[in-house]
Design a protein around this motif. Sequence first.
Motif, PDB file in Angstrom:
ATOM      1  N   LYS A 184     -22.212 -21.332  19.210  1.00 25.10           N
ATOM      2  CA  LYS A 184     -20.792 -20.945  19.974  1.00 25.10           C
ATOM      3  C   LYS A 184     -19.847 -20.981  19.478  1.00 25.10           C
ATOM      4  O   LYS A 184     -19.380 -21.987  18.463  1.00 25.10           O
ATOM      5  N   PRO A 185     -18.850 -19.901  19.443  1.00 23.71           N
ATOM      6  CA  PRO A 185     -17.679 -19.894  18.480  1.00 23.71           C
ATOM      7  C   PRO A 185     -16.642 -20.682  19.187  1.00 23.71           C
ATOM      8  O   PRO A 185     -16.478 -20.659  20.261  1.00 23.71           O
ATOM      9  N   VAL A 186     -15.767 -21.433  18.138  1.00 26.56           N
ATOM     10  CA  VAL A 186     -15.077 -22.423  18.674  1.00 26.56           C
ATOM     11  C   VAL A 186     -13.484 -22.154  18.031  1.00 26.56           C
ATOM     12  O   VAL A 186     -12.669 -22.478  18.679  1.00 26.56           O
ATOM     13  N   GLU A 187     -13.656 -22.003  16.863  1.00 26.73           N
ATOM     14  CA  GLU A 187     -12.236 -21.915  16.124  1.00 26.73           C
ATOM     15  C   GLU A 187     -12.218 -20.224  15.312  1.00 26.73           C
ATOM     16  O   GLU A 187     -12.973 -20.197  14.604  1.00 26.73           O
ATOM     17  N   THR A 188     -11.027 -19.489  15.255  1.00 25.62           N
ATOM     18  CA  THR A 188     -11.009 -18.568  14.425  1.00 25.62           C
ATOM     19  C   THR A 188      -9.863 -18.782  13.290  1.00 25.62           C
ATOM     20  O   THR A 188      -8.830 -19.501  13.233  1.00 25.62           O
ATOM     21  N   LEU A 189     -10.583 -18.578  11.976  1.00 27.48           N
ATOM     22  CA  LEU A 189      -9.867 -18.787  10.823  1.00 27.48           C
ATOM     23  C   LEU A 189      -9.089 -17.621  10.249  1.00 27.48           C
ATOM     24  O   LEU A 189      -8.213 -17.819   9.566  1.00 27.48           O
ATOM     25  N   LEU A 190      -9.610 -16.523  10.524  1.00 30.14           N
ATOM     26  CA  LEU A 190      -9.368 -15.248  10.191  1.00 30.14           C
ATOM     27  C   LEU A 190      -9.460 -13.911  10.903  1.00 30.14           C
ATOM     28  O   LEU A 190     -10.796 -14.070  11.246  1.00 30.14           O
ATOM     29  N   GLU A 191      -8.621 -13.189  11.251  1.00 27.49           N
ATOM     30  CA  GLU A 191      -8.837 -11.946  11.810  1.00 27.49           C
ATOM     31  C   GLU A 191      -8.932 -11.002  10.829  1.00 27.49           C
ATOM     32  O   GLU A 191      -8.272 -10.673  10.151  1.00 27.49           O
ATOM     33  N   SER A 192     -10.115 -10.341  10.789  1.00 29.86           N
ATOM     34  CA  SER A 192     -10.438  -9.574   9.599  1.00 29.86           C
ATOM     35  C   SER A 192     -10.482  -7.866   9.937  1.00 29.86           C
ATOM     36  O   SER A 192     -11.097  -7.524  10.973  1.00 29.86           O
ATOM     37  N   GLU A 193     -10.225  -7.107   8.999  1.00 29.95           N
ATOM     38  CA  GLU A 193     -10.623  -5.442   9.104  1.00 29.95           C
ATOM     39  C   GLU A 193     -10.664  -4.910   7.738  1.00 29.95           C
ATOM     40  O   GLU A 193     -10.371  -5.510   6.759  1.00 29.95           O
ATOM     41  N   ALA A 194     -11.294  -3.805   7.746  1.00 27.33           N
ATOM     42  CA  ALA A 194     -11.369  -3.278   6.198  1.00 27.33           C
ATOM     43  C   ALA A 194      -9.969  -2.852   5.731  1.00 27.33           C
ATOM     44  O   ALA A 194      -9.229  -2.626   6.840  1.00 27.33           O
ATOM     45  N   VAL A 195      -9.608  -3.150   4.470  1.00 31.50           N
ATOM     46  CA  VAL A 195      -8.249  -3.068   4.043  1.00 31.50           C
ATOM     47  C   VAL A 195      -8.345  -2.136   2.920  1.00 31.50           C
ATOM     48  O   VAL A 195      -9.529  -2.119   2.241  1.00 31.50           O
ATOM     49  N   LEU A 196      -7.173  -1.246   2.617  1.00 28.79           N
ATOM     50  CA  LEU A 196      -7.108  -0.801   1.096  1.00 28.79           C
ATOM     51  C   LEU A 196      -6.341  -1.792   0.407  1.00 28.79           C
ATOM     52  O   LEU A 196      -5.211  -2.293   0.506  1.00 28.79           O
ATOM     53  N   ALA A 197      -7.067  -2.119  -0.669  1.00 27.58           N
ATOM     54  CA  ALA A 197      -6.595  -3.324  -1.664  1.00 27.58           C
ATOM     55  C   ALA A 197      -6.216  -2.446  -2.911  1.00 27.58           C
ATOM     56  O   ALA A 197      -6.860  -1.431  -3.219  1.00 27.58           O
ATOM     57  N   GLY A 198      -4.976  -3.002  -3.479  1.00 26.15           N
ATOM     58  CA  GLY A 198      -4.523  -2.430  -4.833  1.00 26.15           C
ATOM     59  C   GLY A 198      -4.005  -3.547  -5.681  1.00 26.15           C
ATOM     60  O   GLY A 198      -4.127  -4.503  -5.212  1.00 26.15           O
ATOM     61  N   PRO A 199      -3.545  -3.171  -6.834  1.00 32.60           N
ATOM     62  CA  PRO A 199      -3.001  -3.957  -7.734  1.00 32.60           C
ATOM     63  C   PRO A 199      -1.705  -4.346  -7.555  1.00 32.60           C
ATOM     64  O   PRO A 199      -0.919  -3.672  -6.634  1.00 32.60           O
ATOM     65  N   VAL A 200      -1.136  -5.622  -7.746  1.00 41.02           N
ATOM     66  CA  VAL A 200       0.050  -5.979  -7.383  1.00 41.02           C
ATOM     67  C   VAL A 200       1.069  -5.267  -8.182  1.00 41.02           C
ATOM     68  O   VAL A 200       2.273  -4.924  -7.845  1.00 41.02           O
ATOM     69  N   ARG A 201       0.737  -5.048  -9.374  1.00 42.60           N
ATOM     70  CA  ARG A 201       1.560  -4.135 -10.236  1.00 42.60           C
ATOM     71  C   ARG A 201       1.161  -2.682 -10.377  1.00 42.60           C
ATOM     72  O   ARG A 201      -0.130  -2.438 -11.054  1.00 42.60           O
ATOM     73  N   THR A 202       1.738  -1.547 -10.008  1.00 42.40           N
ATOM     74  CA  THR A 202       1.312  -0.201 -10.274  1.00 42.40           C
ATOM     75  C   THR A 202       1.457   0.199 -11.619  1.00 42.40           C
ATOM     76  O   THR A 202       2.392  -0.229 -12.120  1.00 42.40           O
ATOM     77  N   PRO A 203       0.280   0.870 -12.153  1.00 41.98           N
ATOM     78  CA  PRO A 203       0.200   1.081 -13.403  1.00 41.98           C
ATOM     79  C   PRO A 203       1.232   2.279 -13.779  1.00 41.98           C
ATOM     80  O   PRO A 203       1.737   3.264 -12.960  1.00 41.98           O
ATOM     81  N   ASP A 204       1.933   2.038 -14.878  1.00 44.17           N
ATOM     82  CA  ASP A 204       3.019   3.169 -15.199  1.00 44.17           C
ATOM     83  C   ASP A 204       2.462   4.269 -16.088  1.00 44.17           C
ATOM     84  O   ASP A 204       3.000   4.635 -17.056  1.00 44.17           O
ATOM     85  N   ASP A 205       1.387   5.050 -15.582  1.00 42.53           N
ATOM     86  CA  ASP A 205       1.027   6.349 -16.007  1.00 42.53           C
ATOM     87  C   ASP A 205       0.760   7.180 -15.000  1.00 42.53           C
ATOM     88  O   ASP A 205       1.169   7.259 -13.786  1.00 42.53           O
ATOM     89  N   ALA A 206       0.031   8.345 -15.104  1.00 37.29           N
ATOM     90  CA  ALA A 206      -0.329   9.472 -13.790  1.00 37.29           C
ATOM     91  C   ALA A 206      -0.725   8.904 -12.954  1.00 37.29           C
ATOM     92  O   ALA A 206      -0.683   9.656 -11.720  1.00 37.29           O
ATOM     93  N   ARG A 207      -1.232   7.649 -12.933  1.00 30.87           N
ATOM     94  CA  ARG A 207      -1.973   7.245 -11.733  1.00 30.87           C
ATOM     95  C   ARG A 207      -0.965   6.707 -10.662  1.00 30.87           C
ATOM     96  O   ARG A 207      -1.364   6.893  -9.375  1.00 30.87           O
ATOM     97  N   ALA A 208       0.340   6.473 -10.850  1.00 31.55           N
ATOM     98  CA  ALA A 208       1.250   5.938 -10.115  1.00 31.55           C
ATOM     99  C   ALA A 208       1.397   7.067  -9.037  1.00 31.55           C
ATOM    100  O   ALA A 208       1.491   6.851  -7.616  1.00 31.55           O
ATOM    101  N   GLY A 209       1.734   8.409  -9.356  1.00 22.51           N
ATOM    102  CA  GLY A 209       1.869   9.309  -8.359  1.00 22.51           C
ATOM    103  C   GLY A 209       0.706   9.680  -7.619  1.00 22.51           C
ATOM    104  O   GLY A 209       0.856   9.998  -6.246  1.00 22.51           O
ATOM    105  N   LEU A 210      -0.538   9.550  -8.030  1.00 18.99           N
ATOM    106  CA  LEU A 210      -1.713   9.961  -7.404  1.00 18.99           C
ATOM    107  C   LEU A 210      -1.866   8.531  -6.357  1.00 18.99           C
ATOM    108  O   LEU A 210      -2.145   8.944  -5.225  1.00 18.99           O
TER     109      LEU A 210
END
Length: 226
Positions: A184-210
Amino acid sequence: NAPARDRLRIAIQKSGRLAEPARSLLTACGLSWRQSRDKLFCYGESLPVDLLLVRDDDIPGLIADGVCDFGIVGRNELDEQAAARRQIGLPDTYQALRGLNFGQCRLMLAVPEEWDWQGVQQLAGKRIATSYPAILTDWLAAQGVDAQVVELSGSVEIAPRLGTADLICDLVSSGATLAANQLKPVETLLESEAVLAGPVRTPDDARAGLMAMLLRRLDGVVKQQD
Ligand code: ATP
Ligand code: ZN
């Protein structure tokens, strides 16, 4: 520094719970792909956005290493690998950018049904089986409880019956698997769902606009679903 690229790469699960909804979501954002000859790589047709089909466990690392620019993965997997990296002193290199409204589940502690649950202090000295050792270790430390973490890569829910652990920490959606294993479940550590993950720093080339364009389209599509 990773080399400049002019095409975007998105990693999604090849097969499993998130595979189909991830692909549908990206299709709804206007992406399409050429029929892939191998089963790992799909070449973007409508836009220069390619897909990499992988195991979900590989997605955080692919972003961390700059191999992929975005990934669709459970918050549970992303947080686990981020916590594990932090525990060995590695810097944060990726982050959850958007919640995607599918793949909902909870990371929970579950105990044998016959336990009379009175709270986390009851965990002292117990063995907890999990595939999320880093999240569990952090949580136990935050609770100030000393318990033993037993890392298992699968079939966590049978560990108490096998005697390899006293209780488990695992993903729960309907609770049917727990019930089938007399837990039986007793404690929740994390509420999860699918997420879009990305880099902390955005690349500074054509990908940034995309990346910016895709985020805008994604926000439109995910909002329509609410
Ligand atoms: P892979 O072969 O890619 O490693 P997997 O077996 O690790 O697959 P799935 O079982 O397909 O992964 O689950 C993928 C994600 O779906 C989980 O990480 C979680 O975010 C989400 N999910 C939603 N509900 C559940 C659930 N009841 N049990 C497990 N995962 C769930
Ligand atoms: Zn996996």
